[in-house]
Design a protein around this motif. Structure first.
Motif, mmCIF file in Angstrom:
data_model
loop_
_atom_site.group_PDB
_atom_site.id
_atom_site.type_symbol
_atom_site.label_atom_id
_atom_site.label_comp_id
_atom_site.label_asym_id
_atom_site.label_seq_id
_atom_site.Cartn_x
_atom_site.Cartn_y
_atom_site.Cartn_z
ATOM 1 N N GLN A 457 2.929 47.578 33.268
ATOM 2 C CA GLN A 457 4.080 47.556 32.228
ATOM 3 C C GLN A 457 4.006 49.122 31.655
ATOM 4 O O GLN A 457 5.216 49.556 31.403
ATOM 5 C CB GLN A 457 3.504 46.764 31.086
ATOM 6 C CG GLN A 457 3.876 45.204 31.066
ATOM 7 C CD GLN A 457 3.195 44.534 30.217
ATOM 8 O OE1 GLN A 457 1.881 44.462 29.846
ATOM 9 N NE2 GLN A 457 3.816 43.221 29.645
ATOM 10 N N THR A 461 7.096 51.772 32.025
ATOM 11 C CA THR A 461 7.724 52.271 31.158
ATOM 12 C C THR A 461 7.873 53.779 31.063
ATOM 13 O O THR A 461 8.842 54.301 30.856
ATOM 14 C CB THR A 461 7.194 51.744 29.816
ATOM 15 O OG1 THR A 461 7.233 50.386 29.718
ATOM 16 C CG2 THR A 461 8.053 52.219 28.347
ATOM 17 N N THR A 464 10.649 55.647 32.960
ATOM 18 C CA THR A 464 11.911 55.872 32.505
ATOM 19 C C THR A 464 11.859 57.041 31.603
ATOM 20 O O THR A 464 12.896 57.389 31.077
ATOM 21 C CB THR A 464 12.259 54.610 31.664
ATOM 22 O OG1 THR A 464 11.031 54.460 30.525
ATOM 23 C CG2 THR A 464 12.122 53.257 32.468
ATOM 24 N N PRO A 466 10.598 57.962 28.373
ATOM 25 C CA PRO A 466 10.950 57.834 27.096
ATOM 26 C C PRO A 466 10.558 59.297 26.259
ATOM 27 O O PRO A 466 9.638 59.939 26.724
ATOM 28 C CB PRO A 466 10.023 56.678 26.515
ATOM 29 C CG PRO A 466 8.831 56.795 27.413
ATOM 30 C CD PRO A 466 9.428 57.287 28.745
ATOM 31 N N LEU A 471 10.198 55.106 21.124
ATOM 32 C CA LEU A 471 11.091 54.533 22.096
ATOM 33 C C LEU A 471 10.192 53.929 23.280
ATOM 34 O O LEU A 471 10.360 53.015 23.815
ATOM 35 C CB LEU A 471 11.822 55.512 22.865
ATOM 36 C CG LEU A 471 12.976 55.304 23.977
ATOM 37 C CD1 LEU A 471 13.816 54.422 23.220
ATOM 38 C CD2 LEU A 471 13.497 56.767 24.327
ATOM 39 N N ASN A 474 8.848 50.353 22.089
ATOM 40 C CA ASN A 474 10.269 49.521 22.210
ATOM 41 C C ASN A 474 10.350 48.999 23.634
ATOM 42 O O ASN A 474 10.672 47.839 23.818
ATOM 43 C CB ASN A 474 11.399 49.970 21.770
ATOM 44 C CG ASN A 474 11.352 50.334 20.099
ATOM 45 O OD1 ASN A 474 10.707 49.431 19.384
ATOM 46 N ND2 ASN A 474 12.302 51.065 19.683
ATOM 47 N N LYS A 475 10.307 49.983 24.469
ATOM 48 C CA LYS A 475 10.696 49.542 26.008
ATOM 49 C C LYS A 475 9.253 48.698 26.504
ATOM 50 O O LYS A 475 9.447 47.631 27.338
ATOM 51 C CB LYS A 475 10.709 50.932 26.835
ATOM 52 C CG LYS A 475 11.956 51.800 26.488
ATOM 53 C CD LYS A 475 12.362 52.580 27.573
ATOM 54 C CE LYS A 475 13.953 53.283 27.449
ATOM 55 N NZ LYS A 475 13.953 54.219 28.343
ATOM 56 N N ALA A 478 9.262 45.157 25.063
ATOM 57 C CA ALA A 478 10.519 44.263 25.763
ATOM 58 C C ALA A 478 9.973 43.806 27.501
ATOM 59 O O ALA A 478 10.867 42.917 27.640
ATOM 60 C CB ALA A 478 11.867 45.159 25.958
ATOM 61 N N LEU A 479 9.160 44.771 27.974
ATOM 62 C CA LEU A 479 8.989 44.497 29.370
ATOM 63 C C LEU A 479 7.702 43.364 29.283
ATOM 64 O O LEU A 479 6.626 43.645 29.617
ATOM 65 C CB LEU A 479 8.394 45.484 30.230
ATOM 66 C CG LEU A 479 8.536 45.616 31.632
ATOM 67 C CD1 LEU A 479 9.654 45.501 32.226
ATOM 68 C CD2 LEU A 479 8.010 47.113 32.352
#
Length: 673
Positions: A457, A461, A464, A466, A471, A474-475, A478-479
């Motif tokens: 996770q 994340t 990406t 962030p 940010l 949140n990501k 959500a994963l």
């Protein structure tokens, strides 16, 4: 008579005179003490003199800091800060360049003292320095002294950075653009330091500073051999990135396309060097005899549990209580929890992250511990064990302890959004551990599996990129575990190339054949028959009955049986139902006989599928879909064995155009050579 505790024995020096050994009465006004000292040396106007330390930070002695004077201190009699400020204020404005240079040099040295700074600023001396910088008419050495004095004065926070003019900012901004020759190195350092202080102290100055600062020049300064200039340039770059919003931060990082790769490399180096400052803690095991480290552990325990006063407990009961609470915290060695932190890495870094979480986010920390304390032992998520492993995972992901490579460019933009990346990431991710633990319905035996998912996770994340912790939070939340499973399945299929268009087309062609195979299996299973329990009017299931399909698939034979392991022949089953008489098949909620049976439904799926086949309908059970997918996967793998490591194109190669004519044939009259 003054009390002995108010007397301090000190020495006072003055150039050209023998030192005075005095007993300083701390209750006597400082002005009276200075007058007595001046009188012994026949110095008139004692109000023009002050006392100052000779060692360390040579600050003036005032009524507010005189309590810090210790026995044996050595002071000196010097010019009072007010008189010194007045003399320097005049000297800076002298028409003699030598006097101006000496005055600015002395100003840069004495401005570190807040008492002098207050006197000089009260005469508006800082504005005089601003005028000198804006005029830019002085020699580089004088400008360096002026900027150094200005920086020291401003660092006291007496006046605001907000009042600086755009001309001043432009002049300072051009300071780091000058030549890198030796006499100008100090000018570079001071200019960069002033710009950094501006960025950190005033958000309103940020846009103008961004206009004046050349990122290409900053990158050039990161490559010079002067360590001080490198450090100041790096500090300014970090300050710009931390102060900027998300969009501005992206603009800073990607503002110059030709410098993109080089910029990314230096951001990576900056990140790597900064994070490697944690290496010493990561490679230091806990010293179980260290009082400070033991107190940190005890503070962690006390932050988690509100216990009765331990002072009233005897030693044995206190040890028992502590061991119980350390066990609830998730330590393996609850009687001596320091043993858990001997492992390196992560060593003391794990203790640091746990302590930071408990003090920075006490509510979240207490919620984690208390929530797991109320679960069954095998289902509780151990905070300490999870924290130690999570700290290790973060160290590995962030590559703490690894020297930066010469070609590396993989940096994390979130690193530049705040100062303590590791600790803040830990605070987010330790709560993620608890969340994932619950989603996986994990037990102690599943600890390694949970941490593997958490690692995935975090890694996914961070990939990406962030740009802020919010940010990232949140990501990563959500994963969840379900999303991780979906991603793993998709990646596995891509790896096996089972999602390539030609493979999907092949699967569709194979599906009817495999569905027919499942239909035949279902009918064979019905012909073999199944033993069922008979439900009486009282919902009892103590009687048995058997049902099977005739070999010609036209009649269902059923009847009662006595033994559970008995497989009756079709002739012994007297009751019959012709398949042609079956009008409909009711399942699930539509069937009144199955509402209360929530056990395993496998054998019923076989029968519902088989009956649907007999009725000419489609099989729709979950069991059928699962078996079809397994068969398709196996068949595809077998057919693709010869294509291992051969990429399958998404589209078929083009078919050549037909020839212009078909007037060709094979000449059989020619003998083969």
């Amino acid at each position: 008579m003054p009390q002995q505790k108010d007397i301090v024995k000190i020495a006072i020096q003055m150039p050209g005179a023998y030192p005075q050994l005095i007993q300083l009465d701390q209750k006597k006004p400082l002005s009276a003490v200075i007058k007595e000292v001046c009188d012994k040396w026949n110095k008139p106007d004692p109000e023009n003199y002050a006392l100052q330390y000779t060692d360390g930070v040579q600050c003036y002695i005032t009524e507010s800091n005189r309590v810090d004077i210790k026995n044996g201190s050595i002071l000196r009699l010097t010019t009072a800060p007010g008189r010194c400020a007045e003399d320097l204020y005049k000297g800076i404005q002298s028409s003699d360049s030598g006097v101006r240079c000496d005055s600015l040099k002395l100003l840069a040295a004495v401005s570190t003292d807040i008492t002098f700074a207050q006197e000089f600023i009260s005469r508006d001396g800082h504005s005089l320095l601003v005028q000198i910088v804006e005029g830019a008419s002085e020699e580089p050495l004088l400008m360096t002294h002026a900027l150094t004095g200005f920086l020291e004065l401003m660092d006291h926070g007496i006046v605001s950075w907000e009042n600086l003019s755009s001309v001043f900012i432009k002049k300072v901004g051009s300071g780091h653009m000058t030549s890198l020759s030796s006499p100008l190195c100090r000018w570079h350092q001071v200019s960069l330091a002033i710009l950094e202080s501006m960025v950190q102290s005033s958000s309103s100055l940020f846009p103008q500073i961004m206009q004046e600062v050349s990122l290409e020049r900053l990158i050039t300064l990161l490559q010079v051999t002067n360590l001080q200039i490198q450090t100041k340039a790096m500090a300014l770059l970090v300050a710009l990135l931390q102060t900027a919003g998300d969009s501005d931060r992206q603009n800073i990082i990607h503002s110059s396309m030709p410098m993109g790769d080089e910029m990314a490399h230096y951001l990576y180096v900056l990140q790597s060097v900064s994070l490697n400052l944690l290496e010493s803690r990561m490679r230091t095991p806990m010293d179980i005899y260290s009082q400070e480290q033991r107190e940190t552990l005890q503070g962690l325990r006390q932050a988690a549990f509100e216990t009765e006063s331990e002072g009233s407990l005897n030693n044995e009961r206190r040890r028992s209580l502590c061991a119980k609470e350390f066990r609830k915290l998730g330590f393996s060695n609850n009687s001596n929890p320091g043993q858990d932190l001997i492992r390196i890495p992560p060593g003391l870094l794990a203790l640091d992250t746990m302590s930071y979480f408990s003090t920075r986010y006490p509510d979240a920390f207490s919620r984690f511990v208390l929530e797991n304390s109320s679960r069954e032992d095998k289902h509780e998520c151990p905070f300490a064990r999870s924290s130690i492993q999570l700290t290790l995972i973060l160290c590995e992901i962030l590559r703490i302890g690894e020297p930066p490579s010469e070609t590396g460019s993989n940096y994390h933009p979130v690193f530049f959004s705040q100062d303590r990346l590791l600790e803040e990431l830990f605070c987010i991710c330790i709560q993620l551990v608890n969340k994932t633990w619950k989603e996986m319905r994990a037990t102690q035996e599943d600890f390694d599996k949970v941490m593997q998912v958490v690692r995935e996770q975090i890694t996914r994340t961070l990939s990406t990129k962030p740009t802020s912790l919010e940010l990232f939070k949140n990501k990563v939340n959500a994963l969840n575990y379900g999303e991780i499973l979906k991603l793993r399945q998709t990646e596995r299929l891509h790896q096996e190339e089972t999602l390539a268009p030609p493979v999907l087309e092949l699967k569709e062609r194979l599906k009817p054949e495999l569905q027919e195979l499942i239909r035949q299996q279902r009918l064979n299973r019905l012909c073999h028959g199944t033993l069922f329990r008979k439900i009486s009017s009282r919902r009892r299931q103590d009687k048995l009955w058997y049902c099977r399909l005739s070999p010609n698939h036209k009649v269902l034979h059923y009847g009662d049986v006595e033994e559970e392991n008995e497989t009756p022949s079709i002739e012994t089953l007297q009751d019959k139902i012709p398949v042609a008489d079956i009008k409909a098949l009711l399942t699930g909620k539509d069937c009144p006989h199955m509402k209360e049976n929530k056990g395993k439904q496998t054998k019923f799926c076989l029968w519902t599928d088989g009956l649907n086949v007999l009725l000419g309908r489609e099989m729709n059970s979950e069991s059928m879909r699962s078996e079809l997918e397994i068969l398709l996967s196996m068949e595809i793998k077998l057919r693709l064995l010869d294509l291992e490591n051969v990429p399958i194109p998404d589209t078929a190669p083009p078919i050549p155009k037909p020839p212009s004519n078909f007037n060709f044939c094979y000449d059989f009259s020619q003998a083969e050579q």
